[in-house]
Design an enzyme around this catalytic site. Structure first.
Site, mmCIF file in Angstrom:
data_model
loop_
_atom_site.group_PDB
_atom_site.id
_atom_site.type_symbol
_atom_site.label_atom_id
_atom_site.label_comp_id
_atom_site.label_asym_id
_atom_site.label_seq_id
_atom_site.Cartn_x
_atom_site.Cartn_y
_atom_site.Cartn_z
ATOM 1 N N SER A 242 0.850 -1.179 0.000
ATOM 2 C CA SER A 242 0.000 0.000 0.000
ATOM 3 C C SER A 242 0.890 1.234 0.000
ATOM 4 O O SER A 242 2.109 1.125 0.034
ATOM 5 C CB SER A 242 -0.875 0.011 1.246
ATOM 6 N N LYS A 243 0.282 2.385 0.001
ATOM 7 C CA LYS A 243 1.055 3.625 -0.006
ATOM 8 C C LYS A 243 2.045 3.650 1.151
ATOM 9 O O LYS A 243 3.129 4.196 1.061
ATOM 10 C CB LYS A 243 0.099 4.813 0.133
ATOM 11 N N ARG A 244 1.613 3.042 2.247
ATOM 12 C CA ARG A 244 2.435 3.019 3.443
ATOM 13 C C ARG A 244 3.775 2.325 3.186
ATOM 14 O O ARG A 244 4.783 2.655 3.765
ATOM 15 C CB ARG A 244 1.673 2.271 4.534
#
Length: 473
Positions: A242-244
């Site tokens: 994910s973006k994380r």
RNA sequence: GCGCCCAUCGUCUAGCGGUCAGGACACCGCCCUUUCACGGCGGCGACACGGGUUCGAGUCCCGUUGGGCGUACCA
């Protein structure tokens, strides 16, 4: 028809080129290069709501930066929709597909009901064998494929092996929407066939789709291309990227100061290996890459390893090339634009001169730029905390004593300045570090840097004496 | 829920019935050294679990557990 390999990369332009997509592109590209074939590019823009021009541009730019050149013109899937419609209608004519007239709301209700009753949420085949004459007036239906109801559909996958799907689990999915546009499932098959794709290499999130697509190939009597479903990349915690984690666009990696060849090297080693080889050039990858050596399990993205690999690749570059890349990349780095403007011709020469010492202590271009900052720093230097601590009264006294000796020095080189410093240390009984450390702090404003004598040589006599003088006044 | 895929050090991986289970990153020591690095040497550290098959299983089969993907008139 030759037996040359044709692969394709088929991103949907709904965002940037993320890291997983980049790796899929890389594998397609490597396999094409390895076999002497070609890699095509198809933009899957049939979803008009979410597709954007900007995203397409970002993907093209990302591929270019990575050096993953595709063959021929990029194909727009959307522009081929008449052809998709034609094939869908032919399937109806052939009796392999049929029009269905349920509304989205009705389908939702159907799924809800099935779920509530503990049945799999599949289309019930209501219009499958119904007389088209019963079609409701004035309603344009969607076309559904007649999927086999018995036996199994087998996907022969180069990575996953022979994967079997019970046909009773395949429902009559839609291939042409009621608005006349194809679904992804259908467009992919028609395009891959028409484009002459021989090898479909994509993420294993498509493995289940492969069975559905096989149904369409079979219905048209087309040969199913070879398939290779490669494992996905996960975040450091094992969950979906994910973006994380690292699901950033490749331009973000450029901004973090990674070299394209290092990123490619890292990506290639995620899910694929060639014995114990870790560091490899693009040429190595092309020579060594083969689909049969691709792993089945998902890999986690690890920035530490990427960074280490990037350091190796930077050190492997010759100084002139690395200097050039750094200067060219500067505008893409945070605050790099203003920094780049400071590098006039003289500073560029100094950068090149300092490069041997700089590159061995940087893991990214960002770090490299940071450690090169002393070259264009403005006087008087701003000292960081450690440098301030080093330059106490004693240290300044040392510099004060050293300054006249430097002034008397004729030829100003790393070797000659070193000789002066060593002689000074010996005469005063100081450890070399006691002189070198303050010197470094005064010259660079930092507590760490390349060899301080190299710094002196790079800065030159006038600038060096000036910076030292600033600290003892 | 149903279907499918996956499973070796913390991470990436080698392994393709018989290895002291190897390498890389990270971490910890030591050496080199004007700092920080680079480099060199050494250390820590894994076959998810349970059944089989076999003279012999990390390697083959089954199950369990744990992850992931799919199940749209998204791609």
């Amino acid at each position: 028809m030759s037996d040359k390999v044709v692969t394709r990369f088929a991103p949907s332009p709904t965002g940037f080129l993320h890291i997983g997509g980049a790796r899929t592109a890389l594998f397609n590209w490597l396999y094409a290069k390895h076999t002497g074939g070609t890699m095509l590019l198809r933009i899957e823009d049939t979803d008009r709501e979410r597709s954007t021009e900007a995203a397409t541009a970002a993907i093209l730019d990302g591929l270019s930066w990575l050096g993953l050149a595709w063959d021929g013109e990029a194909v727009s899937q959307f522009e081929r929709s008449p052809r998709h419609r034609e094939v869908a209608e032919e399937l109806v004519r052939l009796g392999k597909a049929y029009y269905a007239y349920e509304t989205p709301a009705e389908l939702d209700a159907m799924r809800e009901k099935a779920r509530a009753e503990g049945r799999p949420p599949r289309y019930d085949g209501h219009w499958r064998d119904r007389d088209p004459a019963e079609a409701p007036e004035g309603v344009r239906g969607a076309i559904r494929i007649k999927a086999p109801t018995e036996g199994e559909t087998v996907v022969h996958d180069l990575v996953q092996g022979e994967v079997r799907f019970p046909n009773k689990d395949l429902d009559d999915f839609i291939i042409l929407r009621s608005d006349g546009n194809p679904t992804y499932m259908h467009a992919v098959v028609v395009d891959d066939h028409d484009m002459g794709v021989t090898h479909i290499i994509r993420g294993d999130d498509h493995l289940t789709n492969a069975a559905r697509q096989t149904v369409i190939y079979d219905a048209m009597g087309w040969q199913v291309p070879k398939m290779a479903h490669i494992p996905l990349i996960h975040g450091a915690d094992g969950a979906k990227l994910s973006k994380r984690h690292g699901a950033l666009g490749v331009e973000a990696y450029r901004a973090m100061g990674y070299l394209p060849q290092a990123l490619l090297n890292y990506l290639a080693r995620l899910g694929w290996s060639h014995g114990d080889d870790e560091v490899m050039s693009i040429e190595d990858m092309i020579a060594w890459f083969d689909i049969v050596d691709v792993n089945k399990g998902a890999a986690r993205f690890d920035f530490a390893k990427l960074e280490a690999l990037n350091g190796v690749h930077m050190r492997a570059m010759d100084d002139a090339a690395l200097t050039k890349v750094l200067l060219e990349t500067l505008p893409h780095l945070p605050d790099g634009e203003a920094f780049a403007e400071k590098f006039d011709e003289r500073a560029r020469a100094q950068l090149l001169q300092a490069m041997p010492g700089l590159k061995e202590r940087a893991k990214t271009l960002v770090e490299l730029a940071d450690s090169a900052a002393f070259i264009v720093a403005e006087r008087p230097l701003t000292l960081d905390e450690k440098a301030q601590a080093i330059l106490d009264a004693d240290a300044r006294a040392v510099l004060k004593a050293l300054l006249p000796e430097f002034r008397a020095l004729g030829e100003w080189t790393a070797a000659s300045t070193e000789a002066v410093v060593r002689a000074h240390a010996e005469r005063t009984g100081l450890k070399l570090g006691k002189v070198a450390q303050p010197l470094r702090a005064a010259l660079t404003g930092r507590s760490t840097s390349p060899g301080v004598f190299d710094v002196l040589a790079v800065l030159g006599r006038e600038e060096s004496l000036g910076r030292i003088g600033d600290q003892i006044d």
